[in-house]
Write a protein that holds these residues in place. Structure first.
Motif, short mmCIF file in Angstrom:
data_model
loop_
_atom_site.label_atom_id
_atom_site.label_comp_id
_atom_site.label_asym_id
_atom_site.label_seq_id
_atom_site.Cartn_x
_atom_site.Cartn_y
_atom_site.Cartn_z
N ASN A 75 0.82 -1.21 0.00
CA ASN A 75 0.00 0.00 0.00
C ASN A 75 0.85 1.26 0.00
OD1 ASN A 75 -2.47 -1.28 0.00
ND2 ASN A 75 -2.57 -1.38 2.23
N ALA A 76 2.14 1.13 0.29
CA ALA A 76 3.02 2.30 0.35
C ALA A 76 3.36 2.82 -1.04
CB ALA A 76 4.30 1.96 1.10
N LEU A 77 3.21 1.99 -2.07
CA LEU A 77 3.59 2.48 -3.40
C LEU A 77 2.39 3.05 -4.14
CD1 LEU A 77 2.94 0.20 -5.92
CD2 LEU A 77 4.74 -0.93 -4.72
N GLU A 78 2.68 4.08 -4.90
CA GLU A 78 1.64 4.79 -5.66
C GLU A 78 2.09 4.90 -7.11
OE1 GLU A 78 -0.44 9.20 -5.72
OE2 GLU A 78 0.75 8.59 -4.00
N ARG A 79 1.32 4.28 -8.01
CA ARG A 79 1.65 4.31 -9.43
C ARG A 79 1.16 5.60 -10.06
NH1 ARG A 79 0.09 -1.44 -12.05
NH2 ARG A 79 1.17 -0.48 -13.80
N LYS A 80 2.04 6.24 -10.80
CA LYS A 80 1.68 7.46 -11.52
C LYS A 80 1.22 7.09 -12.92
CE LYS A 80 2.70 10.15 -8.15
NZ LYS A 80 1.69 10.90 -7.45
N SER A 81 0.90 8.06 -13.74
CA SER A 81 0.39 7.80 -15.08
C SER A 81 1.49 7.25 -15.99
CB SER A 81 -0.21 9.06 -15.68
OG SER A 81 0.79 10.04 -15.81
N ILE A 93 6.87 5.19 -10.00
CA ILE A 93 6.23 4.66 -8.81
C ILE A 93 6.84 5.39 -7.62
CG2 ILE A 93 5.88 2.64 -7.36
CD1 ILE A 93 6.10 0.94 -9.89
N GLU A 94 5.99 6.04 -6.84
CA GLU A 94 6.45 6.79 -5.68
C GLU A 94 6.02 6.04 -4.41
OE1 GLU A 94 5.02 10.78 -5.83
OE2 GLU A 94 6.14 11.24 -7.65
N PHE A 95 6.79 6.23 -3.36
CA PHE A 95 6.49 5.60 -2.08
C PHE A 95 6.00 6.66 -1.10
CE2 PHE A 95 9.17 2.60 -4.17
CZ PHE A 95 8.62 1.38 -3.82
N LYS A 96 4.88 6.40 -0.46
CA LYS A 96 4.27 7.35 0.46
C LYS A 96 5.08 7.40 1.75
CE LYS A 96 -0.27 6.18 -1.29
NZ LYS A 96 -1.53 5.50 -0.97
#
Length: 160
Positions: A75-81, A93-96
């Protein structure tokens, strides 16, 4: 008074190790032979490139598996466009890091709605929870673990 902090952090060393393991796995997989696929880490941003969107999804699945082996919550990773340029597709991919303010407000509201005898204060990117009894703090921890806000939470600085 007993207290603890609710934080959301990801160990960057474990991210680096998971990226290195993903690169090794991609180089040995049959479905990536002869395909231009790359994973690179810049600070806390992972950039993946490949020839198609399907292969990007496969690389993200490999990365998630390696992160899970390393104890990093997916859940810590966030995929961008996805960016398409020529014959390659790339995605960041950024990590919160840190508790987002919207999630912090939702947590405070959930704790207050549970009528636990604790005080919650938002302090930047973390929440400080204080109470008179240790049992109230443990009940608060159980409540926070049960919340699904799309971000992993850890507990730090537990003081009696």
């Amino acid at each position: 008074m007993p207290c603890f902090d609710i934080i959301s952090e990801v160990d960057t060393v474990e991210i680096k190790n998971a990226v290195d393991n993903s690169i090794r796995e991609i180089s040995t997989r049959f479905d990536f032979r002869g395909v231009e696929a790359n994973v690179e880490l810049n600070k806390e941003i992972v950039k993946i490139t490949s020839e198609s969107e399907f292969q990007l999804d496969q690389i993200v699945a490999i990365l998630r598996g390696n992160l899970a082996k390393r104890g990093v919550d997916a859940n810590a990773l966030e995929r961008k466009s996805i960016n398409f340029s020529g014959k390659t597709a790339s995605q960041n991919i950024e990590f919160k890091q840190g508790v987002e303010t919207t999630n912090a407000k939702k947590l405070v509201k959930a704790i207050k709605d549970a009528k636990l005898k604790v005080q919650v204060a938002i302090q930047g990117e973390k929440l400080r929870v204080t109470a008179k009894k240790r049992d109230d703090l443990q009940a608060t921890m159980a409540l926070v673990r049960s919340q699904d806000l799309g971000q992993p939470f850890q507990f730090d600085n537990f003081r009696d």
